[in-house]
Scaffold this motif. Structure first.
Motif, PDB file in Angstrom:
ATOM      1  N   CYS A 131       0.850  -1.196   0.000  1.00 28.62           N
ATOM      2  CA  CYS A 131       0.000   0.000   0.000  1.00 28.62           C
ATOM      3  C   CYS A 131       0.883   1.242   0.000  1.00 28.62           C
ATOM      4  CB  CYS A 131      -0.907   0.012   1.228  1.00 28.62           C
ATOM      5  SG  CYS A 131      -1.932   1.508   1.343  1.00 28.62           S
ATOM      6  N   LEU A 132       0.664   2.103  -0.957  1.00 27.81           N
ATOM      7  CA  LEU A 132       1.338   3.400  -1.010  1.00 27.81           C
ATOM      8  C   LEU A 132       0.415   4.455  -0.416  1.00 27.81           C
ATOM      9  CD1 LEU A 132       3.400   5.553  -1.994  1.00 27.81           C
ATOM     10  CD2 LEU A 132       2.186   5.523  -4.190  1.00 27.81           C
ATOM     11  N   ILE A 133       0.874   5.130   0.638  1.00 26.71           N
ATOM     12  CA  ILE A 133       0.118   6.252   1.199  1.00 26.71           C
ATOM     13  C   ILE A 133       0.660   7.536   0.588  1.00 26.71           C
ATOM     14  CG2 ILE A 133      -0.567   7.491   3.281  1.00 26.71           C
ATOM     15  CD1 ILE A 133      -0.239   4.959   4.875  1.00 26.71           C
ATOM     16  N   ASP A 134      -0.164   8.129  -0.258  1.00 28.37           N
ATOM     17  CA  ASP A 134       0.244   9.350  -0.962  1.00 28.37           C
ATOM     18  C   ASP A 134      -0.945  10.302  -1.052  1.00 28.37           C
ATOM     19  OD1 ASP A 134       2.054  10.992  -2.256  1.00 28.37           O
ATOM     20  OD2 ASP A 134       1.635  10.158  -4.239  1.00 28.37           O
ATOM     21  N   GLY A 135      -1.692  10.356   0.046  1.00 26.85           N
ATOM     22  CA  GLY A 135      -2.866  11.223   0.082  1.00 26.85           C
ATOM     23  C   GLY A 135      -2.503  12.602   0.611  1.00 26.85           C
ATOM     24  N   GLU A 136      -3.306  13.124   1.524  1.00 28.06           N
ATOM     25  CA  GLU A 136      -3.029  14.424   2.125  1.00 28.06           C
ATOM     26  C   GLU A 136      -1.894  14.279   3.110  1.00 28.06           C
ATOM     27  OE1 GLU A 136      -4.328  18.549   3.232  1.00 28.06           O
ATOM     28  OE2 GLU A 136      -3.725  16.949   4.571  1.00 28.06           O
ATOM     29  N   HIS A 137      -0.914  15.181   3.046  1.00 26.03           N
ATOM     30  CA  HIS A 137       0.346  14.975   3.763  1.00 26.03           C
ATOM     31  C   HIS A 137       0.470  15.749   5.066  1.00 26.03           C
ATOM     32  CE1 HIS A 137       1.533  12.723   0.351  1.00 26.03           C
ATOM     33  NE2 HIS A 137       1.694  13.752  -0.448  1.00 26.03           N
ATOM     34  N   SER A 138      -0.651  16.218   5.602  1.00 26.39           N
ATOM     35  CA  SER A 138      -0.592  16.803   6.935  1.00 26.39           C
ATOM     36  C   SER A 138      -0.476  15.666   7.956  1.00 26.39           C
ATOM     37  CB  SER A 138      -1.844  17.638   7.221  1.00 26.39           C
ATOM     38  OG  SER A 138      -3.007  16.834   7.165  1.00 26.39           O
ATOM     39  N   LYS A 139      -0.026  16.000   9.147  1.00 31.58           N
ATOM     40  CA  LYS A 139       0.267  14.972  10.148  1.00 31.58           C
ATOM     41  C   LYS A 139      -0.955  14.123  10.487  1.00 31.58           C
ATOM     42  CE  LYS A 139       2.254  14.459  14.803  1.00 31.58           C
ATOM     43  NZ  LYS A 139       2.888  15.196  15.921  1.00 31.58           N
ATOM     44  N   GLY A 165      10.651  12.782   3.525  1.00 30.73           N
ATOM     45  CA  GLY A 165      12.044  13.146   3.752  1.00 30.73           C
ATOM     46  C   GLY A 165      12.226  14.462   4.483  1.00 30.73           C
ATOM     47  N   THR A 166      13.465  14.739   4.829  1.00 28.95           N
ATOM     48  CA  THR A 166      13.759  15.957   5.593  1.00 28.95           C
ATOM     49  C   THR A 166      13.662  17.212   4.734  1.00 28.95           C
ATOM     50  OG1 THR A 166      16.121  15.617   5.135  1.00 28.95           O
ATOM     51  CG2 THR A 166      15.258  14.743   7.219  1.00 28.95           C
ATOM     52  N   LEU A 167      13.966  17.109   3.425  1.00 36.33           N
ATOM     53  CA  LEU A 167      13.974  18.298   2.573  1.00 36.33           C
ATOM     54  C   LEU A 167      12.573  18.782   2.216  1.00 36.33           C
ATOM     55  CD1 LEU A 167      16.942  17.617   0.097  1.00 36.33           C
ATOM     56  CD2 LEU A 167      16.942  18.932   2.219  1.00 36.33           C
ATOM     57  N   GLU A 168      11.625  17.853   2.088  1.00 33.35           N
ATOM     58  CA  GLU A 168      10.265  18.268   1.727  1.00 33.35           C
ATOM     59  C   GLU A 168       9.412  18.642   2.937  1.00 33.35           C
ATOM     60  OE1 GLU A 168      10.409  13.710   1.041  1.00 33.35           O
ATOM     61  OE2 GLU A 168      11.714  15.426   0.788  1.00 33.35           O
ATOM     62  N   GLU A 169       9.881  18.313   4.126  1.00 33.63           N
ATOM     63  CA  GLU A 169       9.139  18.666   5.334  1.00 33.63           C
ATOM     64  C   GLU A 169       8.968  20.186   5.409  1.00 33.63           C
ATOM     65  OE1 GLU A 169       9.269  17.494  10.085  1.00 33.63           O
ATOM     66  OE2 GLU A 169      10.999  17.137   8.807  1.00 33.63           O
ATOM     67  N   GLY A 170       7.720  20.608   5.602  1.00 36.24           N
ATOM     68  CA  GLY A 170       7.441  22.040   5.683  1.00 36.24           C
ATOM     69  C   GLY A 170       7.218  22.712   4.344  1.00 36.24           C
ATOM     70  N   THR A 171       7.177  21.932   3.243  1.00 40.71           N
ATOM     71  CA  THR A 171       6.895  22.497   1.918  1.00 40.71           C
ATOM     72  C   THR A 171       5.494  22.065   1.478  1.00 40.71           C
ATOM     73  OG1 THR A 171       7.754  20.591   0.673  1.00 40.71           O
ATOM     74  CG2 THR A 171       9.339  22.273   1.341  1.00 40.71           C
ATOM     75  N   PRO A 175      -4.210  21.430   1.955  1.00 38.91           N
ATOM     76  CA  PRO A 175      -5.439  22.191   2.217  1.00 38.91           C
ATOM     77  C   PRO A 175      -6.377  21.575   3.250  1.00 38.91           C
ATOM     78  CG  PRO A 175      -5.537  21.096   0.071  1.00 38.91           C
ATOM     79  CD  PRO A 175      -4.139  20.938   0.570  1.00 38.91           C
ATOM     80  N   ILE A 176      -6.382  20.253   3.398  1.00 41.26           N
ATOM     81  CA  ILE A 176      -7.319  19.640   4.345  1.00 41.26           C
ATOM     82  C   ILE A 176      -6.810  19.805   5.775  1.00 41.26           C
ATOM     83  CG2 ILE A 176      -8.443  17.511   5.077  1.00 41.26           C
ATOM     84  CD1 ILE A 176      -8.345  16.566   2.191  1.00 41.26           C
ATOM     85  N   GLY A 177      -5.565  19.448   6.006  1.00 41.95           N
ATOM     86  CA  GLY A 177      -4.988  19.557   7.346  1.00 41.95           C
ATOM     87  C   GLY A 177      -4.531  20.953   7.707  1.00 41.95           C
ATOM     88  N   GLN A 178      -4.531  21.857   6.718  1.00 37.41           N
ATOM     89  CA  GLN A 178      -4.155  23.248   6.949  1.00 37.41           C
ATOM     90  C   GLN A 178      -2.760  23.381   7.552  1.00 37.41           C
ATOM     91  OE1 GLN A 178      -6.166  26.397   6.299  1.00 37.41           O
ATOM     92  NE2 GLN A 178      -6.673  24.788   4.820  1.00 37.41           N
ATOM     93  N   GLU A 179      -1.815  22.638   6.985  1.00 40.27           N
ATOM     94  CA  GLU A 179      -0.416  22.801   7.347  1.00 40.27           C
ATOM     95  C   GLU A 179       0.434  22.344   6.162  1.00 40.27           C
ATOM     96  OE1 GLU A 179       1.063  20.279  10.444  1.00 40.27           O
ATOM     97  OE2 GLU A 179      -0.082  18.535   9.807  1.00 40.27           O
ATOM     98  N   PHE A 180       1.733  22.558   6.257  1.00 33.99           N
ATOM     99  CA  PHE A 180       2.633  22.097   5.215  1.00 33.99           C
ATOM    100  C   PHE A 180       2.986  20.627   5.456  1.00 33.99           C
ATOM    101  CE2 PHE A 180       2.965  26.682   5.232  1.00 33.99           C
ATOM    102  CZ  PHE A 180       2.989  26.996   3.873  1.00 33.99           C
ATOM    103  N   ILE A 181       3.649  20.005   4.485  1.00 31.75           N
ATOM    104  CA  ILE A 181       3.969  18.578   4.590  1.00 31.75           C
ATOM    105  C   ILE A 181       4.557  18.253   5.958  1.00 31.75           C
ATOM    106  CG2 ILE A 181       5.519  16.764   3.752  1.00 31.75           C
ATOM    107  CD1 ILE A 181       5.136  17.804   0.945  1.00 31.75           C
ATOM    108  N   ASN A 182       3.973  17.255   6.604  1.00 34.41           N
ATOM    109  CA  ASN A 182       4.393  16.899   7.961  1.00 34.41           C
ATOM    110  C   ASN A 182       4.371  15.374   8.143  1.00 34.41           C
ATOM    111  OD1 ASN A 182       5.299  17.407  10.523  1.00 34.41           O
ATOM    112  ND2 ASN A 182       3.336  18.126  11.337  1.00 34.41           N
ATOM    113  N   VAL A 183       4.723  14.662   7.074  1.00 32.19           N
ATOM    114  CA  VAL A 183       4.654  13.201   7.083  1.00 32.19           C
ATOM    115  C   VAL A 183       5.708  12.593   8.000  1.00 32.19           C
ATOM    116  CG1 VAL A 183       4.909  11.124   5.659  1.00 32.19           C
ATOM    117  CG2 VAL A 183       3.627  13.092   4.788  1.00 32.19           C
ATOM    118  N   ARG A 184       6.896  13.174   7.999  1.00 31.88           N
ATOM    119  CA  ARG A 184       7.978  12.596   8.804  1.00 31.88           C
ATOM    120  C   ARG A 184       7.609  12.571  10.289  1.00 31.88           C
ATOM    121  NH1 ARG A 184      12.747  11.259   6.833  1.00 31.88           N
ATOM    122  NH2 ARG A 184      14.411  10.704   8.290  1.00 31.88           N
ATOM    123  N   ASN A 185       7.011  13.645  10.760  1.00 31.97           N
ATOM    124  CA  ASN A 185       6.585  13.687  12.158  1.00 31.97           C
ATOM    125  C   ASN A 185       5.427  12.726  12.427  1.00 31.97           C
ATOM    126  OD1 ASN A 185       8.433  15.555  13.179  1.00 31.97           O
ATOM    127  ND2 ASN A 185       7.242  17.273  12.386  1.00 31.97           N
TER     128      ASN A 185
END
Length: 226
Positions: A131-139, A165-171, A175-185
């Motif tokens: 399973c690839l999780i590639d949906g909304e990337h808020s935490k 990854g570390t480089l995309e975190e915060g980019t 829109p759903i979670g109302q934050e920037f990419i936070n998958v690592r956390n």
């Protein structure tokens, strides 16, 4: 058919192919099911579809994409470029558009008003190999996706997490979670990085082209159910 994979996947293609080929060669199962959360353009589905089709030794396999009926990343023009009509079966709110076919295609796109409920239902989505999780990337949205599908992964099956990854975190604002990419956390919160979550082990992290300086491909992490 287009060989272009989905958004931020550049640099991951060869490693993904190696993982799938290795998984198929080591599997004694007479079925194979790949599920993608957040199908979007269908390009990544197509890439996986081609790899599986070219390397599997039986015809009992499915490559399945899921998304909201009105998902913001769903792009029908790109989906139609990725798959011919006879290659892709469309399900909308659990009704197939092709109910009378005796032999259905190996690729399916499931659009649903509540795809997480769908993913957690073992009537529809049991025994998932990858399973690839590639949906909304808020935490919180990522955690919801993981929890929805977790119990339906086979033992020795895998969950892949994109954009972790570390480089995309915060980019890239989500829109759903109302934050920037936070998958690592989110992965850390689930206890997956350090094998703290019961039943799971971290396999590896694959770095996309963003990390080599010649593209925008993000990272992908692989976790195995044990």
């Amino acid at each position: 058919m287009s060989k272009k994979w989905g958004l931020r996947f550049s640099g991951l293609e060869q490693e993904i192919e190696k993982i799938i080929v290795n998984y198929l060669s080591n599997s004694y199962n007479k079925s194979f099911k790949y599920v993608e959360i957040g199908a979007g353009t269908g390009r990544t589905m197509r890439g996986i579809y081609d790899i599986v089709k070219n390397n599997i030794k039986h015809d009992n396999w499915k490559v399945i994409g899921t998304d909201f009926c009105d998902g913001w990343s769903l792009d029908w023009n790109e989906v139609n470029k990725s798959f011919n009509q006879d290659e892709l079966e469309i399900w909308t709110n659990r009704l197939s558009g092709w109910p009378f076919l005796k032999k259905l295609p190996n690729a399916q796109l499931w659009l649903d008003k509540n795809p997480r409920e769908l993913l957690s239902d073992n009537l529809w989505f049991d025994d998932i190999d990858i399973c690839l999780i590639d949906g909304e990337h808020s935490k919180q949205e990522f955690i919801k996706d993981f929890l929805a599908v977790e119990n339906n992964i086979k033992v020795e099956g895998q969950i892949w997490t994109h954009d972790c990854g570390t480089l995309e975190e915060g980019t890239d604002f989500q829109p759903i979670g109302q934050e920037f990419i936070n998958v690592r956390n989110a992965i850390d919160k689930l206890g997956l990085w350090e094998d703290k979550r019961s039943g799971w082990k971290f396999v590896k992290e694959i770095l996309g082209s963003r990390y080599t300086g010649n593209g925008d491909g993000n990272a992908l992490a692989v976790f195995e159910k044990i």
